[in-house]
Every structure is written in C-alpha cells, then in structure tokens.
Design a protein around this motif. Structure first.
Motif, PDB file in Angstrom:
ATOM      1  N   ARG A 198       0.829  -1.084   0.029  1.00 31.18           N
ATOM      2  CA  ARG A 198       0.100  -0.264   0.159  1.00 31.18           C
ATOM      3  C   ARG A 198       0.802   1.026   0.119  1.00 31.18           C
ATOM      4  N   PRO A 199       0.468   2.575  -1.052  1.00 32.79           N
ATOM      5  CA  PRO A 199       1.433   3.131  -1.283  1.00 32.79           C
ATOM      6  C   PRO A 199       1.588   4.098   0.438  1.00 32.79           C
ATOM      7  N   GLY A 200       0.564   3.962   1.443  1.00 31.36           N
ATOM      8  CA  GLY A 200       0.675   5.195   2.555  1.00 31.36           C
ATOM      9  C   GLY A 200       1.609   4.137   3.989  1.00 31.36           C
ATOM     10  N   GLN A 201       2.000   2.745   3.064  1.00 25.32           N
ATOM     11  CA  GLN A 201       2.590   2.707   4.045  1.00 25.32           C
ATOM     12  C   GLN A 201       4.096   1.746   3.528  1.00 25.32           C
ATOM     13  N   VAL A 219       8.793  12.378   4.030  1.00 27.63           N
ATOM     14  CA  VAL A 219       9.217  11.334   3.791  1.00 27.63           C
ATOM     15  C   VAL A 219       7.557  10.171   3.340  1.00 27.63           C
ATOM     16  N   ARG A 220       7.223   9.713   4.251  1.00 31.41           N
ATOM     17  CA  ARG A 220       5.990   9.610   3.586  1.00 31.41           C
ATOM     18  C   ARG A 220       5.206   9.309   3.100  1.00 31.41           C
ATOM     19  N   GLU A 221       5.073  11.064   2.348  1.00 35.81           N
ATOM     20  CA  GLU A 221       4.425  11.170   1.406  1.00 35.81           C
ATOM     21  C   GLU A 221       5.294  11.204   0.242  1.00 35.81           C
ATOM     22  N   LEU A 222       6.349  11.587   0.094  1.00 38.72           N
ATOM     23  CA  LEU A 222       7.276  10.457  -1.486  1.00 38.72           C
ATOM     24  C   LEU A 222       6.826   9.639  -1.437  1.00 38.72           C
TER      25      LEU A 222
END
Length: 385
Positions: A198-201, A219-222
C-alpha cells in the motif's frame, strides 16, 4: 518435453492433475524492468514418470488463459507444492487474485527437517533425489522466444525432482509430528496481505536516522507518491527516484523546479514533468500535514536495553535446542529476536506457537532464573535451579 500453448491443453492437464494428491509448481519471470514480475513460464508436474506428467506452460508464445490453472489452485483436494514460494505466490496473487491452497513449501519444510538455513533447491535435489542440476540457464532472459532446449530442461527439472523431495519431506514431517509446525509457517505465505504493497505504508521501508515527525511526514508523502507512480506505470520504484534521493528531498524540502535542480541525488528525468510535479506536491503535503496526523518514530527501531550476558546465554540455548531438534536456528529466532527477549520483550514470535515448544518456554525460564545451562560432554543441557 511438452509445452502447453493453448487454454484447451492446459485444461486437460489440470483435469488430469485433479486425480492426484499433489502437483508441483514453479515459475520463471523477469522483474528488472517492471514493478510487478513479468510471468514468462510456468512449470507443472504431477506424480508419475510418463512424458505427459510434467509440462511447461508458455504464457508468452501461446494464446492461452490461465483460468484452468487457477481453478486447480482453488481445488483443496490437491496440494500445491513449491520451493521458496513467496515470489511465485505474489505473481499468482497479482495476476489471478488468488493464492493456491493447500500449499506446501519445501524450503520451509526442509528447514524444519534439519537441512539448514534457507536451504536451496539444488541442495535438496542432491541430498534427497541424488541428482544434479545444470544451472547454466538460471539467469537467462526468459521472455525471449524461442526457448532453448537447455532452458526447457532446466525449467522442467525445477518441478520433476520436486516430486521426490515433497514426498520425502512430507513423510518425514508425518513421522516426526512436525507437519503442524510447517502449517504455522505457511499461514504467513497464504495471507494475501503478504503480497499487497500500500503506497501509504511504503515509507516504513525507508531507512533514515532523522525521527522528526515533520521530516517523517514528508518521507511518507514522497514514498506514497513514488509507490503509486511506480505501480500505475509498472516500473521499478528506483526508476522514479531512489531511497537516498527521497531522504535528501525530505531534508531539502524543494518547492519548485528550480529547487529540484539543486538536488545532488535526483535523477535528471525526475526533475521535470509528472515526477517533478509529484515530488513538489508530496513535499507540500508533508509540510501541510496537521500536527495530529504526523507519523511518529517507530519505537521498534529503538535499540532495546539489552542484558548482554543474558542475550549470550539465549544464543547458547538456541544453538543447543536447534541442534537437539535438527531445526534451522533462523527459523526460530533471529539475533534481533534474542536481543528483544533479553531486553524484556515478550511479543516475539519465538515465544509462541511451535517455536515456544522448541525454544521459547525454556528461554523464558532462563530469563526468569529458573534454569541454568551446563555442559555435559559435547552438549549443552538445562539445569533446574
């Protein structure tokens, strides 16, 4: 050797396979240029020695649908046997939305049966089937057609010898009563969550020493943008930008194309177009993230306060127990697991399930001062206190 190139041929083979207790399965694939593995070949074999009992299924050269194979994978009366199944299972989960059941992984079974750490297929062929493998075709381009006879022979050997290996290991597990141990290990392999990214993880896989919540938000959003972009275009995530560039971007917080131009690590292709726009938007999203939604440092990454003497004793105990049971030590506990136990953690896998029977219960007694370790001859034994 038979190569299946039509749906009708595949259906006939799968129907015949349903008359047996098991079928062995392997795949050849490429992943260097794509996010998802490109399936190039499937190898199948059912019990027996006839020419038609082992086949190659060619999804590239042929005009076939894999539906008959997926129906066989859903048939719970037939065990699906793989060696080191994880990557094969990911392919079938992505392509067909399913995981073969029931599943048997000979690598896991071999580790339980005393063949050592992460035992390779070639080793099992040599020790169990008393045969040798020609590995010269291992790293060839499996997407090119026609396949050479050497490639076909190599690919087919990955499922023909697997029959004898499976029968030997299954009998050994039944004899020792360890089949339930393998079943516990295979639960993780058959969990669909194992194969979903999952992109969010995705940010949790990025290694960084900076634990500032705001920095981690960027970092999370990138990482979210990179993962989603790579998935949607089926390209490797490192082709978008690499981890070191991601960490650099999180530190420098670029807010314009001009800012991106100053990056030392960002690929030239990522400094313009959709990727550049995505980077700038991700940085902004991280900077604008509300305080309450900021990610927090993973406390599990913090080095525990380990009792070094106790950790060393646990290592000795683990070695003694695994030698006694003939089980690969890494299957029970890693060095980090032992350190965690020595620091007081009790939610470690080594302390539950079959691992508790082999090692965990004695490890807890050692931690609680209920037993000591003593050398008796060439072995280490536990002594009640």
């Amino acid at each position: 050797m038979k190569t299946i190139t039509t749906t009708e041929e595949l259906a006939r083979f799968c129907e015949d396979a349903r008359g047996h207790d098991y079928v062995t399965v392997d795949t050849e694939f490429l992943r260097e240029r794509t996010y998802y593995a490109q399936l190039c070949l499937i190898q199948l074999a059912m019990p027996g020695k006839g020419e038609d009992t082992a086949v190659l299924v060619d999804p590239i050269a042929g005009d076939l649908a894999l539906d008959p194979l997926y129906d066989l994978f859903r048939d719970e009366s037939v065990v699906k046997v793989f060696h080191a199944a994880r990557q094969d299972l990911e392919i079938f989960h992505v392509d067909g939305g399913l995981i073969p059941r029931p599943l048997f992984d000979t690598q896991v079974a071999a580790m339980v049966c005393g063949f050592g750490e992460q035992v390779g297929y070639e080793t099992l062929v040599r020790k169990v089937a008393r045969a040798s493998l020609d590995k010269t075709s291992r790293f060839t381009d499996w997407s090119r057609r026609p396949l050479s006879e050497a490639q076909k022979k190599y690919a087919l050997a990955d499922v023909t010898h697997l029959r004898q290996i499976y029968e030997y290991l299954a009998a050994e597990l039944a004899r020792t009563g360890r089949d339930k141990w393998v079943a516990e290990e295979i639960e993780a392999l058959t969990d669909p969550e194992t194969y979903i990214t999952r992109p969010g993880q995705a940010w949790k896989r990025v290694k960084t020493r900076n634990t500032s919540p705001r920095f981690l938000a960027i970092v999370r959003e990138l990482a979210r943008f990179r993962e989603g972009y790579a998935q949607s275009r089926n390209i490797p995530r490192n082709r978008v930008f690499k981890d070191d560039a991601l960490v650099e971007l999180a530190a420098t917080k670029p807010q314009s194309a001009q800012d991106l131009g100053r990056s030392r690590l960002l690929l030239r292709e990522a400094r313009k177009g959709e990727i550049a726009d995505g980077i700038i938007a991700a940085v902004k999203a991280g900077l604008d993230c509300p305080e309450a939604e900021l990610p927090r440092p993973d406390k599990a990454r913090d080095k525990p306060q380990v009792n070094p003497a106790l950790a060393d004793l646990l290592r000795v105990l683990l070695k003694a127990r695994t030698e006694s049971y003939g089980v690969a030590s890494k299957l029970i506990a890693s060095a980090a697991d032992l350190d965690a136990i020595a620091s007081g953690a009790r939610d470690v896998p080594a302390l539950s399930g079959w691992r508790r029977e082999v090692f965990g219960s004695e490890a807890l007694r050692l931690c609680d001062g209920e037993i000591a370790l003593a050398v008796q001859g060439n072995s280490v034994e536990t002594v009640p206190l």
